[in-house]
Design a protein around this motif. Structure first.
Motif, PDB file in Angstrom:
ATOM      1  N   VAL A 272       0.827  -1.209   0.000  1.00  0.00           N
ATOM      2  CA  VAL A 272       0.000   0.000   0.000  1.00  0.00           C
ATOM      3  C   VAL A 272       0.861   1.259   0.000  1.00  0.00           C
ATOM      4  CG1 VAL A 272      -1.799   1.268   1.237  1.00  0.00           C
ATOM      5  CG2 VAL A 272      -1.897  -1.234   1.105  1.00  0.00           C
ATOM      6  N   GLY A 273       1.917   1.256   0.822  1.00  0.00           N
ATOM      7  CA  GLY A 273       2.858   2.374   0.775  1.00  0.00           C
ATOM      8  C   GLY A 273       2.515   3.520   1.700  1.00  0.00           C
ATOM      9  N   GLN A 274       2.306   4.675   1.128  1.00  0.00           N
ATOM     10  CA  GLN A 274       2.207   5.920   1.887  1.00  0.00           C
ATOM     11  C   GLN A 274       1.222   5.837   3.056  1.00  0.00           C
ATOM     12  OE1 GLN A 274       0.219   9.528   0.108  1.00  0.00           O
ATOM     13  NE2 GLN A 274       2.340  10.256   0.069  1.00  0.00           N
ATOM     14  N   ALA A 275       0.041   5.278   2.832  1.00  0.00           N
ATOM     15  CA  ALA A 275      -1.015   5.293   3.839  1.00  0.00           C
ATOM     16  C   ALA A 275      -0.750   4.357   5.008  1.00  0.00           C
ATOM     17  CB  ALA A 275      -2.355   4.939   3.192  1.00  0.00           C
TER      18      ALA A 275
ATOM     19  N   PHE B 249       2.678   2.901   5.728  1.00  0.00           N
ATOM     20  CA  PHE B 249       4.094   2.659   6.000  1.00  0.00           C
ATOM     21  C   PHE B 249       4.499   2.957   7.442  1.00  0.00           C
ATOM     22  CE2 PHE B 249       8.573   4.022   6.027  1.00  0.00           C
ATOM     23  CZ  PHE B 249       9.168   2.878   5.517  1.00  0.00           C
ATOM     24  N   GLU B 250       4.189   4.143   7.927  1.00  0.00           N
ATOM     25  CA  GLU B 250       4.672   4.541   9.258  1.00  0.00           C
ATOM     26  C   GLU B 250       4.106   3.637  10.344  1.00  0.00           C
ATOM     27  OE1 GLU B 250       4.992   8.466  12.177  1.00  0.00           O
ATOM     28  OE2 GLU B 250       4.313   8.686  10.100  1.00  0.00           O
ATOM     29  N   LYS B 251       2.816   3.363  10.288  1.00  0.00           N
ATOM     30  CA  LYS B 251       2.201   2.491  11.286  1.00  0.00           C
ATOM     31  C   LYS B 251       2.692   1.057  11.142  1.00  0.00           C
ATOM     32  CE  LYS B 251      -2.007   4.901  12.662  1.00  0.00           C
ATOM     33  NZ  LYS B 251      -3.463   4.744  12.881  1.00  0.00           N
ATOM     34  N   SER B 252       3.011   0.670   9.921  1.00  0.00           N
ATOM     35  CA  SER B 252       3.543  -0.683   9.723  1.00  0.00           C
ATOM     36  C   SER B 252       4.861  -0.862  10.456  1.00  0.00           C
ATOM     37  CB  SER B 252       3.732  -0.964   8.228  1.00  0.00           C
ATOM     38  OG  SER B 252       2.494  -1.068   7.571  1.00  0.00           O
TER      39      SER B 252
ATOM     40  N   GLY C 159       0.320   5.619  -2.943  1.00  0.00           N
ATOM     41  CA  GLY C 159       1.283   6.674  -3.220  1.00  0.00           C
ATOM     42  C   GLY C 159       2.650   6.317  -2.669  1.00  0.00           C
ATOM     43  N   PRO C 160       3.703   6.985  -3.162  1.00  0.00           N
ATOM     44  CA  PRO C 160       5.066   6.667  -2.726  1.00  0.00           C
ATOM     45  C   PRO C 160       5.315   7.075  -1.276  1.00  0.00           C
ATOM     46  CG  PRO C 160       5.064   8.579  -4.179  1.00  0.00           C
ATOM     47  CD  PRO C 160       3.677   8.036  -4.197  1.00  0.00           C
ATOM     48  N   VAL C 161       6.178   6.325  -0.620  1.00  0.00           N
ATOM     49  CA  VAL C 161       6.566   6.631   0.757  1.00  0.00           C
ATOM     50  C   VAL C 161       7.570   7.779   0.747  1.00  0.00           C
ATOM     51  CG1 VAL C 161       7.796   5.705   2.759  1.00  0.00           C
ATOM     52  CG2 VAL C 161       6.147   4.271   1.530  1.00  0.00           C
ATOM     53  N   PRO C 162       7.424   8.769   1.625  1.00  0.00           N
ATOM     54  CA  PRO C 162       8.395   9.867   1.679  1.00  0.00           C
ATOM     55  C   PRO C 162       9.782   9.350   2.061  1.00  0.00           C
ATOM     56  CG  PRO C 162       6.395  10.394   2.914  1.00  0.00           C
ATOM     57  CD  PRO C 162       6.317   8.943   2.578  1.00  0.00           C
TER      58      PRO C 162
END
Length: 322
Positions: free
Chosen positions: A214-217, A219-222, A240-243
């Motif tokens: 999924v990526g952007q949405a 990533f951080e919580k993952s 969307g791409p990960v920052p």
């Protein structure tokens, strides 16, 4: 022949059907008359220009059909053979020239739509669970988009390796499908905080690996869902791409590992292709791997196929039928 081509980057509307000459196979090449074509998220990245390709081009990375002609030096295939391939560009067409060393023969029990639906994503699920992070019995994985094309295959392959599987989905109907494939727990991310649920389900420990397309949405919580020294396997970016990420964050969150695998790097030799594809096709042929086909579209409706894929409502694969 008819082919879908992209003359400028943009939305689904840039996909247009053109009449172009049928290609001729050169040395070491095979002309395949396509019967079914897989639609993948990477096709949308190419269409929008997120992954740049010189214009104009024919999108698509996988398909299945019959050998129509072989070029000089090709001995492994002959006219009429039923074949499939993954990772060869230019698939949205009635025919395509494919390097012979990228083709695999199909078992008689697998039809063209099944083959086009499973090869690329099946190989992806195979290398993710066996090579990128080789799952071991008793380990726990988190699979995002578990009802998608790769997700449904990942769930099954992870269970085959003895792992505990936690999947995220967007609807109760998708949750039932993922449970039917063997998932141990399913999180409705539209109603539940998946990070909190993962922590609850693992008694605060976290999972051994996250498979995230999924990526952007997500990533951080993952990253927060991982145990110390856990593996973050980012293999897509449908949201969307990960920052850019500061590597120090991986340290702060538990000396985590982060990898961004691509199928091409797991198919470096023909032997590797035959191993991975052969295993996937054998599992399908023997009924040990269930393939979901969400919907099919004619070439002229390639734009609708892309819209369907982007809707996040699909269960399994979207196909084009020439």
């Amino acid at each position: 022949m008819r082919a879908v081509r992209i003359h400028q980057f943009g939305g689904p509307e840039v996909l247009q059907v053109d009449e172009i000459p049928t290609p001729t196979p050169g040395p070491g090449q095979v002309l395949v008359r396509l019967r079914a074509i897989g639609v993948n998220f990477i096709d949308t990245y190419h269409r929008t220009g997120l992954y740049r390709i010189s214009l104009p081009f024919i999108p698509g990375q996988e398909g299945a059909g019959e050998v129509a002609a072989v070029g000089p030096g090709v001995t492994e295939f002959r006219e009429g053979d039923r074949v499939a391939y993954a990772g060869v560009s230019g698939s949205y067409a009635e025919s395509i020239v494919v390097p012979a060393d990228r083709l695999v023969k199909l078992p008689s029990s697998i039809d063209f739509p099944q083959a086009a639906a499973v090869l690329l994503q099946g190989i992806t699920a195979q290398f993710l669970t066996q090579s990128t992070y080789p799952l071991k019995p008793g380990e726990t994985c988190l699979i995002h988009a578990a009802a998608g094309g790769v997700g449904t295959l990942l769930v099954q392959m992870a269970k085959r390796r003895g792992a505990r599987v936690i999947g995220t989905v967007s609807s109760p109907a998708k949750a039932e499908i993922v449970r039917s494939l063997g998932a141990d727990a399913v999180i409705l991310y539209t109603e539940q905080d998946f990070e909190a649920e993962v922590k609850r389900l693992t008694d605060g420990r976290g999972v051994d690996v996250v498979y995230d397309s999924v990526g952007q949405a997500t990533f951080e919580k993952s990253l927060n869902c991982l145990r110390p020294r856990g593996y973050m396997v980012l293999f897509g970016q449908s949201s969307g791409p990960v920052p850019p990420i500061d590597p120090q964050i991986l340290n702060q969150k538990g000396s985590l590992f982060l990898t961004r695998p691509s199928m091409w790097h797991y198919l470096l030799t023909r032997e590797e292709l035959l191993w991975r594809a052969g295993e996937v096709l054998h599992l399908v042929a023997t009924g040990q791997l269930k393939v979901f086909i969400d919907s099919t579209f004619p070439l002229e409706q390639a734009a609708e196929a892309h819209r369907r894929l982007a809707s996040r409502q699909t269960v399994g694969k979207v196909l084009l039928i020439p």
